[in-house]
Enzyme design. Structure first.
Site, PDB file in Angstrom:
ATOM      1  N   ARG A  65       0.878  -1.177   0.000  1.00 24.03           N
ATOM      2  CA  ARG A  65       0.000   0.000   0.000  1.00 24.03           C
ATOM      3  C   ARG A  65       0.908   1.217   0.000  1.00 24.03           C
ATOM      4  O   ARG A  65       1.774   1.351   0.861  1.00 24.03           O
ATOM      5  CB  ARG A  65      -0.864  -0.037   1.272  1.00 24.03           C
ATOM      6  CG  ARG A  65      -1.647   1.220   1.559  1.00 24.03           C
ATOM      7  CD  ARG A  65      -2.924   1.228   0.736  1.00 24.03           C
ATOM      8  NE  ARG A  65      -3.957   2.107   1.226  1.00 24.03           N
ATOM      9  CZ  ARG A  65      -3.916   3.437   1.185  1.00 24.03           C
ATOM     10  NH1 ARG A  65      -2.853   4.063   0.741  1.00 24.03           N
ATOM     11  NH2 ARG A  65      -4.936   4.148   1.607  1.00 24.03           N
ATOM     12  N   GLU A  73     -11.486   4.659  -5.126  1.00 20.21           N
ATOM     13  CA  GLU A  73     -11.730   3.220  -5.027  1.00 20.21           C
ATOM     14  C   GLU A  73     -12.234   2.638  -6.352  1.00 20.21           C
ATOM     15  O   GLU A  73     -13.134   3.196  -6.969  1.00 20.21           O
ATOM     16  CB  GLU A  73     -12.767   2.931  -3.933  1.00 20.21           C
ATOM     17  CG  GLU A  73     -12.306   3.279  -2.537  1.00 20.21           C
ATOM     18  CD  GLU A  73     -11.150   2.417  -2.068  1.00 20.21           C
ATOM     19  OE1 GLU A  73     -11.211   1.183  -2.215  1.00 20.21           O
ATOM     20  OE2 GLU A  73     -10.178   2.995  -1.546  1.00 20.21           O
ATOM     21  N   ARG A 113      -1.209  -5.704   4.418  1.00 16.42           N
ATOM     22  CA  ARG A 113      -0.399  -5.125   3.344  1.00 16.42           C
ATOM     23  C   ARG A 113       0.764  -4.383   3.976  1.00 16.42           C
ATOM     24  O   ARG A 113       0.667  -3.863   5.087  1.00 16.42           O
ATOM     25  CB  ARG A 113      -1.218  -4.129   2.517  1.00 16.42           C
ATOM     26  CG  ARG A 113      -2.363  -4.730   1.767  1.00 16.42           C
ATOM     27  CD  ARG A 113      -3.153  -3.676   1.020  1.00 16.42           C
ATOM     28  NE  ARG A 113      -3.722  -2.707   1.961  1.00 16.42           N
ATOM     29  CZ  ARG A 113      -4.596  -1.763   1.633  1.00 16.42           C
ATOM     30  NH1 ARG A 113      -5.001  -1.643   0.380  1.00 16.42           N
ATOM     31  NH2 ARG A 113      -5.074  -0.932   2.530  1.00 16.42           N
TER      32      ARG A 113
END
Length: 191
Positions: A65, A73, A113
């Site tokens: 990330r 999104e 992540r």
């Protein structure tokens, strides 16, 4: 770090994350405007090409990330995409997909992540920061949520976002009501 290849985020020792020790890899996939999958290439495997297969990619790549940026999104789990989500993903892919990148780990997030500063070279000379480029283009906004990581660059990042807003680039050029922050979108579509 020089010899052991990290298959996934779970393989990266906490000591590497806490020390922010950089490592390198090749971007295998761009999931959206702020998340990528990286095939780690330690020094001993620097010149070995990454696998060509996409099947099972989550078993041999690190989900990363980008620190400090929250991009629109994309459509997933039956939820509609936000405006400019495809453009954000495509822009990031045009910059780093298939390229060797430097990863400076900062933390792990709630989705396992790696939150990291991601840098890459353009024309072999110019070093670029992926989060900076997304903010400059207006294809993301500064992430201000819990666990936000700025790698000591919060003032610079705020300035990059403010410049994009002033120039009405990307999401900042959308008409009032056409855009909500990714954080607002996630709250609205939670559950």
């Amino acid at each position: 770090m020089m010899f052991k290849r990290y298959q996934t985020c779970g393989d990266i020792p906490d000591s590497v994350i806490k020390s922010h020790k950089k490592f390198y890899g090749i971007v295998m996939d761009v999931s959206d405007g702020d998340t990528i999958r990286v095939y780690h290439t330690p020094l001993i495997q620097w010149f070995n090409p990454p696998p060509q297969k996409k099947r099972g990619i989550s078993n041999f790549t690190i989900s990363v990330r980008l620190s400090a940026v929250d991009a629109p999104e994309v459509s997933h789990f039956g939820k509609p995409a936000q405006p400019l989500s495809k453009e954000a993903k495509d822009y990031l892919a045009s910059q780093i997909l298939g390229k060797r990148v430097s990863i400076k780990p900062l933390s792990k997030d709630q989705y396992s992540r790696l939150v990291a500063t991601v840098s890459y070279r353009q024309m072999l000379v110019f070093k670029k920061n992926a989060a900076h480029e997304m903010l400059k283009q207006g294809l993301g906004q500064l992430y201000r949520g819990g666990g936000a990581q700025y790698d000591g660059e919060k003032d610079l990042l705020e300035s990059l976002e403010a410049n994009a807003k002033r120039a009405k680039r990307g999401v900042w050029g959308l008409k009032k009501g056409e855009y909500e922050s990714p954080a607002e979108y996630k709250r609205k579509h939670k559950g």
